[in-house]
Design a protein around this motif. Sequence first.
Motif: not given
Length: 264
Positions: A240-257
Amino acid sequence: MRKRVLIALAVAVTIVGVVFGGAFAFQRKLIYLPEAGPLAGAADVLPAGRDVTLTTSDGLSLGSWYFPVSGAKATVLVAPGNAGNRSYRVPMARALTARGLSVLLLDYRGYGGNPGEPSEAGLALDVRAAQDFLVREAGTPLIYFGESLGSAVVTELAVERPPSALVLRSPFVDLASVGQRHYPFLPVRWLLRDEFPTRDDVARVKAPVTVVYGAADSIVPAEQSRAVARAAGAETIEVPGADHNDPALSDGPELIGAIAGAVP
Protein backbone atom coordinates in the motif's frame (compact mmCIF):
# COMPACT_ATOMS: atom_id res chain seq x y z
CA MET A 1 -0.79 30.66 -50.81
CA ARG A 2 -0.38 27.10 -52.03
CA LYS A 3 3.38 27.48 -51.88
CA ARG A 4 3.20 28.63 -48.25
CA VAL A 5 1.04 25.64 -47.32
CA LEU A 6 3.53 23.28 -48.98
CA ILE A 7 6.44 24.93 -47.18
CA ALA A 8 4.64 24.69 -43.83
CA LEU A 9 3.81 21.05 -44.51
CA ALA A 10 7.43 20.31 -45.41
CA VAL A 11 8.62 21.96 -42.19
CA ALA A 12 6.11 19.98 -40.15
CA VAL A 13 7.13 16.71 -41.77
CA THR A 14 10.80 17.54 -41.16
CA ILE A 15 10.17 18.29 -37.48
CA VAL A 16 8.20 15.07 -37.04
CA GLY A 17 10.93 13.14 -38.82
CA VAL A 18 13.61 14.64 -36.58
CA VAL A 19 11.63 13.87 -33.41
CA PHE A 20 10.84 10.29 -34.44
CA GLY A 21 14.34 9.72 -35.80
CA GLY A 22 15.91 11.00 -32.60
CA ALA A 23 13.60 8.86 -30.50
CA PHE A 24 14.59 5.80 -32.51
CA ALA A 25 18.31 6.53 -32.53
CA PHE A 26 18.67 7.43 -28.85
CA GLN A 27 15.96 5.27 -27.31
CA ARG A 28 18.40 3.01 -25.44
CA LYS A 29 19.83 6.09 -23.72
CA LEU A 30 16.34 6.67 -22.35
CA ILE A 31 15.71 3.03 -21.40
CA TYR A 32 19.04 2.07 -19.81
CA LEU A 33 20.46 4.38 -17.14
CA PRO A 34 23.66 2.75 -15.86
CA GLU A 35 26.05 4.10 -13.26
CA ALA A 36 29.67 3.02 -13.47
CA GLY A 37 30.89 3.43 -9.91
CA PRO A 38 33.48 3.40 -8.39
CA LEU A 39 32.42 0.35 -6.41
CA ALA A 40 33.82 -1.12 -3.22
CA GLY A 41 34.79 -4.77 -3.01
CA ALA A 42 32.05 -7.23 -2.11
CA ALA A 43 33.80 -8.14 1.18
CA ASP A 44 33.77 -4.46 2.14
CA VAL A 45 30.02 -4.34 1.58
CA LEU A 46 28.92 -7.49 3.41
CA PRO A 47 30.90 -10.12 5.33
CA ALA A 48 31.94 -13.13 3.23
CA GLY A 49 31.12 -11.25 0.04
CA ARG A 50 33.00 -12.26 -3.09
CA ASP A 51 33.83 -10.25 -6.18
CA VAL A 52 33.03 -12.54 -9.11
CA THR A 53 33.46 -12.28 -12.85
CA LEU A 54 30.74 -13.69 -15.07
CA THR A 55 31.68 -14.60 -18.62
CA THR A 56 28.97 -14.20 -21.23
CA SER A 57 28.65 -16.33 -24.34
CA ASP A 58 29.61 -13.32 -26.47
CA GLY A 59 32.86 -12.87 -24.57
CA LEU A 60 32.20 -10.12 -22.03
CA SER A 61 33.52 -10.24 -18.47
CA LEU A 62 30.96 -8.83 -16.04
CA GLY A 63 31.81 -7.85 -12.49
CA SER A 64 29.16 -8.87 -9.95
CA TRP A 65 28.91 -9.58 -6.22
CA TYR A 66 28.20 -12.97 -4.65
CA PHE A 67 27.18 -13.30 -1.02
CA PRO A 68 27.18 -17.00 -0.08
CA VAL A 69 25.62 -18.13 3.19
CA SER A 70 26.77 -21.34 4.87
CA GLY A 71 23.95 -23.87 4.81
CA ALA A 72 21.79 -21.62 2.63
CA LYS A 73 18.28 -22.86 1.93
CA ALA A 74 18.32 -21.28 -1.54
CA THR A 75 20.21 -18.76 -3.64
CA VAL A 76 18.64 -15.63 -5.10
CA LEU A 77 19.73 -14.39 -8.53
CA VAL A 78 18.96 -10.67 -8.46
CA ALA A 79 18.34 -9.08 -11.88
CA PRO A 80 18.17 -5.32 -11.30
CA GLY A 81 16.09 -2.65 -12.95
CA ASN A 82 17.25 -0.21 -15.59
CA ALA A 83 19.13 2.28 -13.40
CA GLY A 84 22.13 2.49 -11.08
CA ASN A 85 24.44 -0.42 -10.32
CA ARG A 86 24.70 -3.31 -7.89
CA SER A 87 25.58 -1.10 -4.93
CA TYR A 88 21.96 0.08 -4.86
CA ARG A 89 20.81 -3.50 -4.14
CA VAL A 90 23.02 -4.07 -1.09
CA PRO A 91 20.19 -3.44 1.44
CA MET A 92 18.21 -6.23 -0.24
CA ALA A 93 21.22 -8.56 -0.15
CA ARG A 94 21.78 -7.76 3.52
CA ALA A 95 18.16 -8.54 4.37
CA LEU A 96 18.13 -11.77 2.35
CA THR A 97 21.40 -13.13 3.75
CA ALA A 98 20.02 -12.43 7.24
CA ARG A 99 17.17 -14.77 6.29
CA GLY A 100 19.60 -17.56 5.36
CA LEU A 101 19.65 -17.02 1.59
CA SER A 102 22.72 -16.66 -0.59
CA VAL A 103 22.55 -13.80 -3.08
CA LEU A 104 24.14 -12.91 -6.42
CA LEU A 105 23.88 -9.24 -7.35
CA LEU A 106 24.24 -9.12 -11.12
CA ASP A 107 25.41 -6.04 -12.95
CA TYR A 108 24.53 -6.05 -16.65
CA ARG A 109 26.82 -5.03 -19.48
CA GLY A 110 27.44 -1.29 -19.31
CA TYR A 111 26.57 -1.15 -15.59
CA GLY A 112 28.91 -0.92 -12.61
CA GLY A 113 31.92 -0.37 -14.85
CA ASN A 114 31.23 -3.45 -16.98
CA PRO A 115 32.06 -3.41 -20.70
CA GLY A 116 29.44 -3.44 -23.45
CA GLU A 117 26.22 -1.64 -24.25
CA PRO A 118 22.89 -2.82 -22.78
CA SER A 119 20.14 -4.21 -24.99
CA GLU A 120 17.40 -6.82 -24.64
CA ALA A 121 19.51 -9.48 -26.34
CA GLY A 122 22.59 -8.51 -24.33
CA LEU A 123 20.82 -8.66 -20.96
CA ALA A 124 19.52 -12.12 -21.85
CA LEU A 125 23.13 -13.28 -22.28
CA ASP A 126 24.16 -11.57 -19.04
CA VAL A 127 21.55 -13.29 -16.89
CA ARG A 128 22.43 -16.65 -18.45
CA ALA A 129 26.05 -16.12 -17.42
CA ALA A 130 24.82 -15.42 -13.88
CA GLN A 131 22.68 -18.56 -13.85
CA ASP A 132 25.57 -20.63 -15.20
CA PHE A 133 27.76 -19.39 -12.34
CA LEU A 134 25.17 -20.27 -9.69
CA VAL A 135 24.58 -23.73 -11.11
CA ARG A 136 28.32 -24.36 -10.68
CA GLU A 137 28.82 -22.60 -7.35
CA ALA A 138 25.68 -22.47 -5.25
CA GLY A 139 24.56 -26.06 -4.82
CA THR A 140 21.10 -24.90 -3.70
CA PRO A 141 17.70 -24.32 -5.29
CA LEU A 142 17.66 -21.10 -7.32
CA ILE A 143 15.14 -18.30 -6.94
CA TYR A 144 15.09 -15.74 -9.75
CA PHE A 145 14.23 -12.24 -8.60
CA GLY A 146 13.65 -9.44 -11.09
CA GLU A 147 13.14 -5.78 -10.34
CA SER A 148 11.08 -3.80 -12.89
CA LEU A 149 13.05 -4.23 -16.15
CA GLY A 150 14.83 -7.14 -14.48
CA SER A 151 11.47 -8.87 -14.14
CA ALA A 152 11.34 -9.19 -17.91
CA VAL A 153 14.95 -10.42 -17.99
CA VAL A 154 14.47 -13.25 -15.47
CA THR A 155 11.05 -14.21 -16.84
CA GLU A 156 12.54 -14.85 -20.26
CA LEU A 157 15.30 -16.88 -18.58
CA ALA A 158 12.75 -18.85 -16.56
CA VAL A 159 11.00 -20.03 -19.73
CA GLU A 160 14.18 -21.71 -20.94
CA ARG A 161 15.80 -22.54 -17.59
CA PRO A 162 13.10 -22.97 -14.93
CA PRO A 163 14.04 -21.93 -11.38
CA SER A 164 12.60 -23.28 -8.14
CA ALA A 165 10.62 -20.04 -7.89
CA LEU A 166 10.25 -16.74 -9.71
CA VAL A 167 9.62 -13.46 -7.86
CA LEU A 168 8.83 -10.34 -9.89
CA ARG A 169 8.83 -6.84 -8.45
CA SER A 170 6.87 -4.19 -10.38
CA PRO A 171 6.72 -6.13 -13.66
CA PHE A 172 5.25 -4.48 -16.75
CA VAL A 173 3.18 -6.06 -19.53
CA ASP A 174 5.85 -5.20 -22.10
CA LEU A 175 8.22 -2.29 -22.62
CA ALA A 176 5.97 -0.58 -25.17
CA SER A 177 3.08 -0.49 -22.69
CA VAL A 178 5.22 1.42 -20.21
CA GLY A 179 6.72 3.64 -22.90
CA GLN A 180 3.33 4.58 -24.27
CA ARG A 181 2.25 5.76 -20.84
CA HIS A 182 5.22 8.11 -20.50
CA TYR A 183 5.49 9.19 -24.15
CA PRO A 184 1.87 9.25 -25.37
CA PHE A 185 2.77 11.53 -28.29
CA LEU A 186 5.08 8.92 -29.87
CA PRO A 187 4.21 5.68 -31.72
CA VAL A 188 6.27 3.80 -29.14
CA ARG A 189 5.38 0.30 -30.26
CA TRP A 190 6.62 1.07 -33.79
CA LEU A 191 9.84 2.69 -32.61
CA LEU A 192 11.10 0.33 -29.92
CA ARG A 193 13.99 -1.97 -30.72
CA ASP A 194 13.69 -3.87 -27.41
CA GLU A 195 10.37 -5.50 -26.50
CA PHE A 196 10.67 -7.32 -23.14
CA PRO A 197 7.27 -9.08 -23.41
CA THR A 198 6.90 -10.05 -19.75
CA ARG A 199 3.21 -10.97 -19.81
CA ASP A 200 3.58 -13.27 -22.82
CA ASP A 201 6.68 -14.94 -21.40
CA VAL A 202 5.37 -15.44 -17.87
CA ALA A 203 2.41 -17.41 -19.17
CA ARG A 204 4.94 -20.06 -20.28
CA VAL A 205 6.82 -20.31 -16.98
CA LYS A 206 6.39 -23.61 -15.15
CA ALA A 207 7.77 -22.50 -11.77
CA PRO A 208 5.70 -20.87 -8.99
CA VAL A 209 5.48 -17.10 -9.51
CA THR A 210 5.00 -14.29 -7.00
CA VAL A 211 4.35 -10.69 -8.06
CA VAL A 212 5.07 -7.79 -5.70
CA TYR A 213 4.07 -4.25 -6.66
CA GLY A 214 3.37 -0.84 -5.23
CA ALA A 215 -0.17 0.45 -5.17
CA ALA A 216 1.04 3.98 -6.00
CA ASP A 217 3.65 3.09 -8.63
CA SER A 218 4.04 6.07 -10.98
CA ILE A 219 6.51 4.33 -13.34
CA VAL A 220 4.93 0.91 -13.86
CA PRO A 221 1.19 1.19 -13.20
CA ALA A 222 -0.16 -1.32 -10.69
CA GLU A 223 -2.65 -2.61 -13.26
CA GLN A 224 0.23 -3.76 -15.47
CA SER A 225 1.78 -5.75 -12.64
CA ARG A 226 -1.61 -7.29 -11.90
CA ALA A 227 -1.96 -8.24 -15.57
CA VAL A 228 1.37 -10.06 -15.42
CA ALA A 229 0.24 -11.86 -12.27
CA ARG A 230 -3.01 -12.97 -13.92
CA ALA A 231 -1.10 -14.34 -16.91
CA ALA A 232 1.08 -16.38 -14.55
CA GLY A 233 -1.63 -17.45 -12.13
CA ALA A 234 0.70 -15.89 -9.57
CA GLU A 235 0.41 -14.99 -5.94
CA THR A 236 0.21 -11.18 -5.65
CA ILE A 237 1.44 -8.91 -2.90
CA GLU A 238 0.41 -5.26 -3.09
CA VAL A 239 2.41 -2.80 -0.98
CA PRO A 240 0.00 0.00 0.00
CA GLY A 241 1.12 3.52 -0.90
CA ALA A 242 4.46 2.40 -2.38
CA ASP A 243 5.90 4.18 -5.43
CA HIS A 244 8.34 2.57 -7.83
CA ASN A 245 11.57 3.56 -6.10
CA ASP A 246 10.41 3.60 -2.50
CA PRO A 247 12.49 1.65 0.07
CA ALA A 248 9.48 -0.59 0.70
CA LEU A 249 10.06 -2.08 -2.77
CA SER A 250 13.83 -2.37 -2.26
CA ASP A 251 14.18 -4.09 1.10
CA GLY A 252 10.81 -3.69 2.79
CA PRO A 253 9.27 -6.54 4.79
CA GLU A 254 6.68 -7.43 2.14
CA LEU A 255 9.32 -7.81 -0.55
CA ILE A 256 11.85 -9.70 1.56
CA GLY A 257 9.08 -11.88 2.95
CA ALA A 258 7.91 -12.71 -0.57
CA ILE A 259 11.39 -13.80 -1.66
CA ALA A 260 12.08 -15.77 1.53
CA GLY A 261 8.62 -17.31 1.30
CA ALA A 262 9.40 -18.63 -2.17
CA VAL A 263 12.05 -21.04 -0.83
CA PRO A 264 10.96 -24.55 -1.87
